[in-house]
Each structure stands twice: as C-alpha cells, then as structure tokens.
Design an enzyme around this catalytic site. Structure first.
Site, short mmCIF file in Angstrom:
data_model
loop_
_atom_site.label_atom_id
_atom_site.label_comp_id
_atom_site.label_asym_id
_atom_site.label_seq_id
_atom_site.Cartn_x
_atom_site.Cartn_y
_atom_site.Cartn_z
N LYS A 31 -5.32 59.47 8.84
CA LYS A 31 -5.76 59.69 7.61
C LYS A 31 -6.44 61.33 7.81
O LYS A 31 -7.56 61.63 7.96
CB LYS A 31 -6.97 59.13 7.31
CG LYS A 31 -6.61 57.57 6.81
CD LYS A 31 -7.44 56.43 6.80
CE LYS A 31 -6.92 55.04 6.35
NZ LYS A 31 -8.02 54.15 6.27
N ARG A 71 -13.91 84.00 5.89
CA ARG A 71 -13.84 82.55 5.20
C ARG A 71 -12.78 81.60 5.94
O ARG A 71 -13.20 80.58 5.94
CB ARG A 71 -13.88 82.83 3.76
CG ARG A 71 -13.70 81.39 3.04
CD ARG A 71 -14.88 80.38 3.28
NE ARG A 71 -16.33 81.00 3.55
CZ ARG A 71 -17.17 80.51 4.34
NH1 ARG A 71 -17.07 79.30 5.07
NH2 ARG A 71 -18.46 81.05 4.38
N LYS A 125 2.97 47.69 9.30
CA LYS A 125 1.66 47.23 8.43
C LYS A 125 2.14 46.01 7.53
O LYS A 125 3.11 45.67 7.68
CB LYS A 125 1.16 48.33 7.98
CG LYS A 125 0.91 49.45 9.05
CD LYS A 125 -0.07 50.52 8.39
CE LYS A 125 -1.37 49.95 8.75
NZ LYS A 125 -2.52 50.88 8.26
N GLU A 184 0.43 45.40 13.03
CA GLU A 184 -0.95 44.79 12.30
C GLU A 184 -0.88 43.50 12.02
O GLU A 184 -0.04 42.92 11.45
CB GLU A 184 -1.31 45.82 11.18
CG GLU A 184 -2.42 45.59 10.34
CD GLU A 184 -2.52 46.21 9.24
OE1 GLU A 184 -2.89 47.42 9.03
OE2 GLU A 184 -2.33 45.68 8.00
N ASP A 237 -6.51 43.80 12.05
CA ASP A 237 -7.03 44.60 10.95
C ASP A 237 -8.30 43.66 10.01
O ASP A 237 -8.05 42.55 9.75
CB ASP A 237 -5.99 44.63 9.83
CG ASP A 237 -6.24 45.47 8.72
OD1 ASP A 237 -6.84 46.44 8.70
OD2 ASP A 237 -5.89 44.85 7.45
#
Length: 281
Positions: free
Chosen positions: A137, A102, A169, A199, A220
């Site tokens: 992410k 697994r 950002k 950004e 963005d």
C-alpha cells in the site's frame, strides 16, 4: 548503518518530479526575480523531531539543476533527530536551489514521516519476537523509496511487487475453491527460491493451510484469542504474520500473542509528513 539506495535507482523519480514542477517554461519566478549568477547558501532543518530518511533525494534534486552545487549532510538516514536539527547545508546557484526546493522537501518530508511512524511501531513491540513490516500500500512510483524509509525506521520489507513472492489472498482462494487447493497449486508452480504465503481468516482455514506446508501464513483480522491459539497450533512450523487494521494502540497486544511478523499498511499509506524546511543561511 542503513544500506542506501543507489543514485541510479532514485534519479528517474527525481527527474520526473522536477519535470512535473518545472513544466514547459521552468521556474518563472526565479527567472524573474533572481539574476542567473546569484549564489545562495541554505540549510535543511527539521521543524519537528523524527527519524531521517531520503537525504539523497534532496541532494540529487539539487544536483540535477546545478551539478556544481555543494550538499553537505550533517546527519545520516536512520538517525533520530530533535526539532531544530540542521540536516544538511547547501550552496550553489540560487535559481537551482529555489527550483529544486519543493521536490526535495516533498520527498524528504514524506520519507522521514514514514521512517518516524515505523520507529513508533517498532518501539511499541520492543521486547517481543515480532517484527514490523510494510505492505504494497505505497504511493505509485515511490515504492522503492517508501520501503527504504521503512528500513530507516527499523522495520523490514514485505514483498516489493507481485513477482518476488507468492501471496494467496481471499480472492485467489475463491478462484481456486479452497485454501488447500490454492497452496497446492502455488507450491507446484514455485521455484525452490520462491516463498509461498497464504492468508487465512479462521482457525479452520489455518489447519487447511498447514496441511499443504506453506512458508508463511497470514492471520487476517484474527481476534487476539484466535491469534494466540494459532501460535500454539503452528508451534513454530511456519512463519506467522498478523495483518488487518493494526494500529499503534493495538500492535503491542498483537505482538504479545507470539506472532513472528506484523504487517502494517499505515506505515506508508497514513504516515504524516515530517515538517522540514529549507532556509537561507
């Protein structure tokens, strides 16, 4: 050829995953049903077509429980395979193979799914200048493996963490007061080997950012029209990255605006696991 990740960097992940699965008493099903001396031969097979990534994870999972086990890969990471393709043959102690199964399949299927989705995006922008890149992410603890899978699918890697590049950002801008001031501070801080990306969410912010000469500007959630205009304004002076809600349906049009890089969070947060099985030979 895809440069493999050294086993040394993969082993901690494998050991943690095995420990999670084996728990306090080990594989009680295998202990109950399979004599310790039993040998088993199996094959890893792709039940759906896709791009391969992570064969080392399967090899190392088995080797941790049976150091004498044989693992023979029949394909390589980065290969495109059809449904029904045998990826590897294994032979060793039956208990070890069953206990490692697994962990091996979870990691192998996950990484192949990322590589396959990445290849879909790369194919979608073929013939343009744009390159497909990932984001941060990623699944906690699996970033090095998931970003490797992106490379197996033909994509490139964005920064690996908070420490290898400066990416300003919207919340950084809010804390600094303006895009220009944020970039000015970043460039004063950065060493000569560290790049600065900022950004922006409007053409006004684009002009402000350009005045401070960053290395990369991220557009963005720009409209296609504004993105194309931004490409004309920049004129190749800095790298332009498109980001925000990119899908397989929209990525070609984004690439055709002339941007250099398109970052796609979905590569790692929304990839479907490739169906791979382990079957007795």
């Amino acid at each position: 050829m895809i440069e493999p990740i050294p086993d040394l960097l993969i082993l901690p992940t494998i050991r943690q995953a095995l420990a999670e699965d084996l728990g306090r008493a080990g594989d009680v099903t295998a202990q109950a049903c399979v004599p310790a001396e039993t040998e088993l031969a199996c094959t890893f097979g792709a039940r759906r077509g896709g791009v391969i990534a992570g064969l080392a994870c399967a090899r190392l999972a088995l080797a941790e429980l049976d150091p004498d086990a044989e693992f023979r890969a029949l394909v390589s990471d980065g290969d495109q395979v059809a449904a029904g393709t045998v990826l590897a043959e294994v032979r060793g102690k039956a208990r070890a193979i069953l206990s490692a199964e697994r962990t091996a399949l979870n990691l192998l299927g996950r990484l192949c799914g990322i590589a396959t989705l990445t290849q879909d995006y790369v194919d979608a922008v073929a013939g343009t200048r744009a390159r497909i890149t990932d984001t941060r992410k990623t699944t906690p603890g699996l970033r090095h493996l998931e970003k490797y899978a992106v490379r197996c699918g033909g994509g490139i890697n964005h920064r690996f963490g908070l420490d290898d590049a400066i990416l300003i950002k919207d919340n950084h801008v809010a804390a600094c007061g303006s895009v220009g001031e944020a970039v000015r501070r970043a460039k004063a801080f950065a060493g000569h080997l560290m790049k600065v990306e900022v950004e922006v969410d409007s053409l006004h912010q684009l002009h402000e950012a350009l005045s401070q000469d960053p290395d990369v500007i991220m557009l963005d959630n720009f409209s296609l029209q504004d993105m194309a205009e931004a490409v004309q304004i920049v004129g190749g002076r800095v790298v332009l990255e498109a980001s925000g809600g990119v899908t397989l349906e929209s990525v070609r049009a984004i690439a055709e605006t002339g941007v250099d890089v398109i970052s796609v969070g979905a590569l790692t947060h929304s990839a479907k696991v490739l169906d791979i099985g382990l079957d007795a030979a």
